[in-house]
Design a protein around this motif. Structure first.
Motif, short mmCIF file in Angstrom:
data_model
loop_
_atom_site.label_atom_id
_atom_site.label_comp_id
_atom_site.label_asym_id
_atom_site.label_seq_id
_atom_site.Cartn_x
_atom_site.Cartn_y
_atom_site.Cartn_z
N HIS A 375 45.15 47.34 52.78
CA HIS A 375 46.06 47.34 51.51
C HIS A 375 47.05 46.22 51.32
N LEU A 376 47.50 46.28 50.09
CA LEU A 376 48.72 45.13 49.79
C LEU A 376 49.48 45.27 49.10
N LEU A 377 50.43 45.19 49.26
CA LEU A 377 52.09 45.47 48.38
C LEU A 377 52.56 44.29 48.37
N PHE A 378 52.65 43.44 46.81
CA PHE A 378 52.99 42.68 46.97
C PHE A 378 53.64 42.42 45.02
N ALA A 379 54.80 41.09 45.26
CA ALA A 379 55.75 41.20 44.65
C ALA A 379 56.73 39.28 44.93
N CYS A 380 57.06 38.45 43.79
CA CYS A 380 57.35 37.21 44.11
C CYS A 380 58.23 37.22 43.71
N ALA A 381 59.27 36.22 43.49
CA ALA A 381 60.05 36.17 42.59
C ALA A 381 58.71 35.02 41.27
N ALA A 382 60.03 34.76 40.57
CA ALA A 382 59.50 33.92 38.85
C ALA A 382 59.11 33.01 38.52
N ASP A 383 59.41 32.12 39.87
CA ASP A 383 59.81 30.55 39.99
C ASP A 383 58.42 30.69 40.35
N LYS A 384 57.16 31.20 41.46
CA LYS A 384 56.64 31.21 42.59
C LYS A 384 55.30 30.77 41.53
N ASP A 385 54.35 30.00 41.97
CA ASP A 385 53.30 29.39 42.33
C ASP A 385 52.16 31.30 41.67
N ILE A 386 52.30 31.58 41.30
CA ILE A 386 51.61 33.18 40.89
C ILE A 386 50.05 32.78 40.39
N GLU A 387 49.71 32.33 40.17
CA GLU A 387 48.69 32.10 39.97
C GLU A 387 47.75 31.54 41.23
N GLY A 388 48.49 29.92 41.28
CA GLY A 388 47.72 29.87 43.48
C GLY A 388 47.55 31.18 44.28
N ILE A 389 48.65 32.10 44.43
CA ILE A 389 48.67 32.69 45.31
C ILE A 389 47.77 33.55 44.90
N ALA A 390 47.59 33.83 44.40
CA ALA A 390 46.62 35.09 43.05
C ALA A 390 45.09 34.91 43.95
N LYS A 391 44.92 33.33 43.90
CA LYS A 391 43.93 33.08 44.24
C LYS A 391 43.36 33.22 45.36
N ILE A 392 44.06 33.19 46.15
CA ILE A 392 44.24 33.45 47.20
C ILE A 392 44.11 34.71 48.26
N LEU A 393 43.84 35.33 47.67
CA LEU A 393 44.94 37.21 47.68
C LEU A 393 43.01 37.27 47.12
N LYS A 394 42.14 36.84 46.54
CA LYS A 394 41.53 36.96 45.78
C LYS A 394 40.43 37.24 46.75
N GLU A 395 40.94 36.21 47.79
CA GLU A 395 39.57 35.92 49.12
C GLU A 395 39.63 37.10 49.60
N ALA A 396 41.17 37.40 50.03
CA ALA A 396 41.56 38.74 51.29
C ALA A 396 40.54 39.71 50.98
N ARG A 397 40.07 39.93 49.48
CA ARG A 397 39.18 41.55 49.91
C ARG A 397 40.33 42.38 49.64
N PHE A 398 41.38 42.27 49.40
CA PHE A 398 42.39 44.31 49.63
C PHE A 398 41.04 45.40 48.90
N GLN A 399 41.18 46.20 49.83
CA GLN A 399 40.77 47.60 49.24
C GLN A 399 41.74 48.04 47.94
N LYS A 400 42.47 48.13 48.45
CA LYS A 400 43.52 48.48 47.29
C LYS A 400 44.98 47.29 47.29
N VAL A 401 45.43 47.22 45.99
CA VAL A 401 46.45 46.04 45.36
C VAL A 401 47.36 47.50 45.17
#
Length: 477
Positions: A375-401
């Motif tokens: 499972h994943l719990l996630f938060a980030c600052a507003a100035d981060k590359d959230i689109e790029g991070i989301a693509k990486i996290l998609k590959e990880a296939r967490f069952q619950k986010v």
């Protein structure tokens, strides 16, 4: 008001980033007011986009293992302000903090009061004193008052104009360069590297992490201008290996460790350490720290370097915890593994996921949890590359986010984060209240006997650890 409240009356870049507020003439003037305390001890100065905090802690740990009383200045803090100014991560006696705080407040208030009355001021005109400048000055004073044998200074932002950049180090260290804080440091790796290279001092050795040829050239050019001997980690490193293990009788990090071994022409034999800091990046950081110490303090032994690396630890750097209070009938009262990591860039998130899989994946060392969901719990600052991070996290296939927000010190945009996760095809639950989000994520993980990873920001880690100290974790239904 107390000392921290007094500091908070000054402009704080960490809370409210602004351009054109840092100039070394202000820091030089502040230090001069107090007799240049930064010159009272030898130091190591460490910059970089990533890993500078870990390398700082490793260098400090090695120096301490060699018998040196070592001041350590790092940022940001996780739970307590005084984490920034310590003796190798251990707080100084209260009387040192109090004496230096009183000395600072009295003199700074007097100077600023006189300046308001148009009395000649020793500080540069037209500039405001900032929070980080005062905190850096405070570290200088505390280290002098404590009579440290050496000190380690982590750069706050960039390098060239950072408040720490008035020190006269025995060696300058520049870790990995990434695109970060581009609105302040530049929009290319080369521009950012030029800002980091600003810490290179005349005739002072500089050690740089592996970097692209264009970045290497920036460092080479600056070093040549300063007549500074320059070394690159990938030129010095001959071989490096790392592997994970677990000793369930060991309480620290629940017994997980990483054995790191590297060889280099600057050492007489391979250096091997059973480290508490985990991940491939930490193995590389270990070599950078060890090489920096060998170049700057050649009398420190290889055995002392190994022991220093083994004792180095930092909060929220792939910190593996358990929350036994979160239990349920569904998992038979089993403990929930909870991994806390401050990664907040695309590359650092990728590294965190690689470590996560190496330990909790199908062939990981946590064999009893290798088939458990993640499972994943996630938060980030507003100035981060959230689109790029989301693509990486998609590959990880967490069952619950679970997505949440950052409170207090750092601005976040959970709705923008949710949109990026949605576009990446990740299913999630959005709970903007961090206390509710954490309770939900932990309870869900306990019910499903899942391993929970919380990542995206050191500010998220700070809030989680702060809440956990307050006993926020509820029993699962």
């Amino acid at each position: 008001m107390n000392f921290q409240e007094w500091l908070d009356t000054f402009l704080n870049f960490e809370k409210l980033p602004q351009k054109n507020i840092f100039w070394l003439d202000m820091m030089e003037s502040l230090a001069k007011l107090f007799g240049n305390p930064e010159q009272a001890y030898p130091c190591v100065h460490i910059a970089g986009s990533k890993g500078k905090g870990s390398v700082s802690r490793m260098v400090s740990s090695i120096l301490s293992e060699a018998g040196m009383k070592t001041g350590l200045y790092t940022s940001p803090h996780i739970l307590d302000f005084y984490e920034r100014v310590t003796q190798n991560g251990i707080p100084f006696p209260d009387e040192i903090y109090e004496k230096c705080a009183d000395e600072m407040r009295e003199k700074i208030d007097s100077v600023l009061h006189n300046a308001e009355k148009n009395t000649k001021s020793p500080l540069p005109k037209g500039r405001s004193v900032t929070w980080f400048e005062l905190v850096t000055l405070y570290a200088f004073l505390c280290f002098r008052e404590a009579k440290v044998d050496a000190s380690v200074f982590e750069v706050g932002l960039g390098g060239r104009l950072d408040a720490t950049n008035i020190v006269r180090p025995k060696i300058c260290v520049i870790n990995t360069i990434e695109l970060e804080h581009t609105e302040f440091l530049g929009d290319t790796l080369e521009k950012i590297a030029a800002e980091k290279a600003g810490i290179i001092k005349e005739r002072t050795s500089v050690l740089c992490a592996a970097c692209p040829p264009s970045v290497r050239e920036v460092f080479r050019k600056k070093a040549a201008e300063m007549s500074a001997p320059i070394f690159f980690a990938d030129d010095l490193l001959e071989k490096i290996d790392f592997s994970y293990g677990r000793d369930e009788s060991e309480s620290k990090r629940n017994g997980f460790f990483m054995t790191t071994e590297f060889s280099s022409k600057i050492f007489s034999r391979p250096i091997k350490a059973k480290m508490r800091l985990l991940g491939e990046v930490q193995a590389k950081n270990a070599f950078l720290a060890a090489a920096a110490v060998r170049l700057a303090f050649p009398k420190i032994t290889e055995s002392q370097i190994e022991r220093g690396l083994e004792r180095a630890a930092l909060r929220a750097r792939f910190e593996i915890m358990t929350f036994p209070k979160v239990e349920s009938h569904e998992n038979g009262g089993a403990k929930t593994f909870f991994v806390l990591d401050g990664a907040h860039t695309v590359s650092s998130i990728r590294g965190t996921l690689e470590t996560f899989n190496s330990i909790f994946g199908e062939s990981g060392v946590a064999k009893s949890h290798s088939e458990n969901p993640a499972h994943l719990l996630f938060a980030c600052a507003a100035d981060k590359d959230i689109e790029g991070i989301a693509k990486i996290l998609k590959e990880a296939r967490f069952q619950k986010v679970t997505l949440t927000s950052l409170n207090g010190a750092k601005k976040s945009d959970p709705k923008k984060c949710a949109e990026a996760f949605k576009n990446a095809g990740i299913e999630f639950t959005l709970e903007e209240n961090i206390e509710s989000a954490l309770d939900f994520a932990l309870s869900s993980a306990a019910k499903e006997n899942a391993v929970l990873l919380a990542t995206g920001s050191f500010y998220l880690a700070a809030e989680i650890l702060s809440l956990s100290q307050g006993g926020f974790v509820k029993q699962s239904p």
